[in-house]
Scaffold this motif. Structure first.
Motif, PDB file in Angstrom:
ATOM      1  N   ALA A 113     122.584  50.664 -57.421  1.00 52.71           N
ATOM      2  CA  ALA A 113     122.526  49.288 -56.916  1.00 52.71           C
ATOM      3  C   ALA A 113     123.920  48.754 -56.601  1.00 52.71           C
ATOM      4  N   VAL A 148     126.577  50.418 -55.495  1.00 52.62           N
ATOM      5  CA  VAL A 148     127.107  50.956 -54.233  1.00 52.62           C
ATOM      6  C   VAL A 148     126.328  50.402 -53.045  1.00 52.62           C
ATOM      7  N   VAL A 149     124.989  50.297 -53.201  1.00 46.78           N
ATOM      8  CA  VAL A 149     124.216  49.664 -52.135  1.00 46.78           C
ATOM      9  C   VAL A 149     124.661  48.213 -51.976  1.00 46.78           C
ATOM     10  N   ALA A 179     127.677  47.890 -49.827  1.00 45.75           N
ATOM     11  CA  ALA A 179     127.355  48.127 -48.415  1.00 45.75           C
ATOM     12  C   ALA A 179     126.723  46.889 -47.798  1.00 45.75           C
TER      13      ALA A 179
END
Lengths: 144, 193, 118
Positions: C81, C83-84, C87
Motif C-alpha cells: 500500500a 508504494v502504491v 504512485a
C-alpha cells in the motif's frame, strides 16, 4: 548545484554505495528485511541524487527515457511471464513449486524472479515520474 | 514498559507534526514537516516490529514523496515568490471542525470493541497468521515471512499492485510527460474559443 | 488505567487521522490537500500495524529459538500500500501541475471563481 564541490565529491562517493545497498536489499530480501519494492525505490534515489547534483540532462544520459519505459513494462512482464511459465510446466498460475526439481527450490526461484520484476518496475516508474516533474515547464536550454 | 514509552513519544511527536502541518501556511515548511512526519512514522513501525514496512516508509515517504512535493511546489509557484504561502482560508473553521470532531468521536467510541493493543490472543493473531508463521519456512524456504507471503502466497495480489504502479507511471507520463511547447495563459485561450 | 493502556495507541492514531481529514476538507490549497491526504494514509498504515503488533513479539523473520512473532499479514498489505500510495500521490501532484498550468492558480476558491461554479 553544479558548482558545489563538496556536494559533487560526496555524492560521487555515495552513489555507488546506494546502488550496492539497493542490490543487497533486492537479493537478500528473503533472509532479511527488504525486497523488490524497497530495492527499486533505493536504486531510483541513487539516480535522483545524481540528477539533483549533476543536472537532469546528464542523468538522462545515464538512463535514457526510452530505456526507462521499456524497463517499466519489462518488470511487469517478468512477473506475469513467471506465472505463465508455471502454467506451462503444469502448475497453477504463479504456483512456483513446478519451476524447479523440488517444491522448496521452485518456490525460492520463483520468489527471487518475481521480486526482480517488482524491483525493475518500481525503479523505472519512480524515475519516469521524477523526470516528468523535473522537466515540466523548462525549455531545452534550461535542462542543460 | 519502555516499549510503550517509545510508542507514546513517537505517536505524540507524529500527532504534533500533523497539527503543525495544519497550522503552517508556508508550503515549503509544510512539505519539510511532512518529510519529518514520514520519518517518525518509519521509526514507529520499527518499534512495532514491522521492519519491512519501516524500510519502505523511510525510503518512500521521507524520500520520494518529499522530492515530488518539492518539485510540484517549484512548478506551481513563481521563483520570485520567496514566501510560497497558501492563501488565508476564507471560510470559518466551524463546519469542518465539527465534522472532524464528530467523526473522530465516533471512531474513538468504536475502538472500545477492538481487542487490547498488542494482545497476543486477539482474533487477528489467531486466524491465518499462525499458519504462515509455521508453514512458510518449510514450504518456501524463505525465512522472511513477509517476503514469502508477499511473493508466494499472495503473489497474484502483488501482481495487481505492480500493475497499479505501472499504470500510475503511464498516467503521469500522459499528464505531464514531455515539455510544454507554448505558454498561453488561461484567459487568452478562453477568449479565442 | 488498564483501559487507557490497552487503547491509547488507537486513540492517538485516530487523532492523526482526523488531523489529515481536517486538512483535506478545510484547506483550499491543493498541495496542502495532498499533504493532508498523505497524513490520512499514513494514519491508516499505523492503525493496521498496531493491530498486527504482538506484545514481546519479534519481527517476522523466522529464526531458531524465537517462538512469538508479530502478525506478518498486515505488514504485507501495508508494504504494497505504501508504494502504491506514492504512485497515486505522484498522479495527484501531476494533476495539480496541470491545474496550475490551465487556471494559473492552485487555490480552490480562485478556480471556482474562474469557472463561476460556486
Amino acid at each position: 548545484m553544479k558548482h558545489n564541490l563538496i556536494l559533487r565529491v560526496v555524492s560521487k562517493f555515495l552513489i555507488p554505495l546506494i546502488f550496492l545497498f539497493a542490490l543487497y536489499v533486492q537479493f537478500h530480501g528473503d533472509f532479511g528485511p527488504g525486497g523488490g519494492f524497497q530495492a527499486g525505490i533505493i536504486f531510483s534515489t541513487g539516480i535522483i541524487l545524481y540528477a539533483l547534483v549533476f543536472g537532469v540532462a546528464s542523468a538522462k544520459k545515464v538512463i535514457p527515457p526510452y530505456i526507462l519505459r521499456a524497463l517499466a513494462s519489462l518488470g511487469v512482464l517478468i512477473y506475469a511471464a513467471t506465472g505463465v511459465a508455471s502454467l506451462l510446466l503444469g502448475g497453477n498460475y504463479l504456483e512456483y513449486g513446478v519451476l524447479a526439481s523440488t517444491q522448496v527450490a521452485g518456490q525460492h526461484l520463483g520468489i527471487l524472479v518475481i521480486e526482480l520484476g517488482v524491483g525493475i518496475t518500481v525503479m523505472a516508474v519512480m524515475l519516469i515520474i521524477f523526470f516528468a516533474f523535473a522537466e515540466r515547464g523548462r525549455s531545452e536550454e534550461e535542462c542543460e | 514498559m519502555i516499549e510503550s514509552a517509545v510508542d507514546i513519544t513517537l505517536l505524540s511527536l507524529i500527532a504534533i507534526h500533523a497539527v503543525a502541518i495544519i497550522r503552517m501556511r508556508s508550503l515549503f515548511a509544510v512539505i519539510m514537516l511532512f518529510g519529518g512526519f514520514s520519518f517518525l512514522s518509519a521509526g514507529l513501525f520499527v518499534a512495532m516490529d514491522a521492519a519491512d514496512v519501516a524500510f519502505t516508509e523511510a525510503a518512500v515517504g521521507a524520500g520520494i514523496s518529499t522530492i515530488l512535493m518539492l518539485a510540484t511546489l517549484a512548478l506551481t509557484y513563481a521563483h520570485e515568490d520567496v514566501q510560497k504561502e497558501e492563501k488565508q482560508p476564507t471560510h470559518k473553521p466551524w463546519l469542518p471542525l465539527s465534522v472532524v470532531l464528530i467523526t473522530g468521536g465516533m471512531l474513538i467510541y468504536g475502538t472500545s470493541d477492538i481487542p487490547a493493543f498488542a494482545d497476543p490472543n486477539a482474533p487477528a493473531q489467531k486466524h491465518v497468521a499462525p499458519y504462515y508463521l509455521k508453514k512458510s519456512l518449510p514450504e518456501t524456504g524463505v525465512p522472511n515471512v513477509v517476503t514469502a507471503v508477499l511473493a508466494s502466497y499472495r503473489g497474484f495480489d502483488t501482481l495487481g499492485e505492480v500493475t497499479v504502479i505501472f499504470t500510475a507511471g503511464i498516467a503521469v507520463l500522459l499528464l505531464i510527460g514531455g515539455r510544454r511547447k507554448s505558454k498561453i495563459p488561461f484567459e487568452t485561450r478562453s477568449n479565442k474559443e | 488505567m488498564k483501559y487507557i493502556v490497552e487503547h491509547y495507541n488507537y486513540w492517538l492514531v485516530i487523532i492523526i487521522m482526523m488531523a489529515g481529514f481536517y486538512t483535506v476538507i478545510s484547506r483550499g490549497n491543493l498541495i496542502k490537500k495532498i499533504a493532508g491526504l498523505n497524513i490520512f494514509q499514513v494514519s491508516v498504515f499505523l492503525l493496521y500495524i498496531s493491530i498486527g503488533n504482538v506484545k514481546d513479539g519479534a519481527t517476522p523473520i523466522i529464526e531458531e529459538g524465537i517462538t512469538l512473532y508479530s502478525n506478518p499479514l498486515p505488514h504485507v498489505l501495508i508494504l504494497t500500500a505504501i508504494v502504491v500510495g506514492v504512485a497515486t500521490t505522484a498522479l495527484g501532484l501531476a494533476l495539480v501541475v496541470r491545474i496550475k498550468e490551465t487556471y494559473g492558480t492552485i487555490e480552490e476558491d480562485d478556480i471556482h471563481n474562474q469557472d463561476q461554479s460556486l
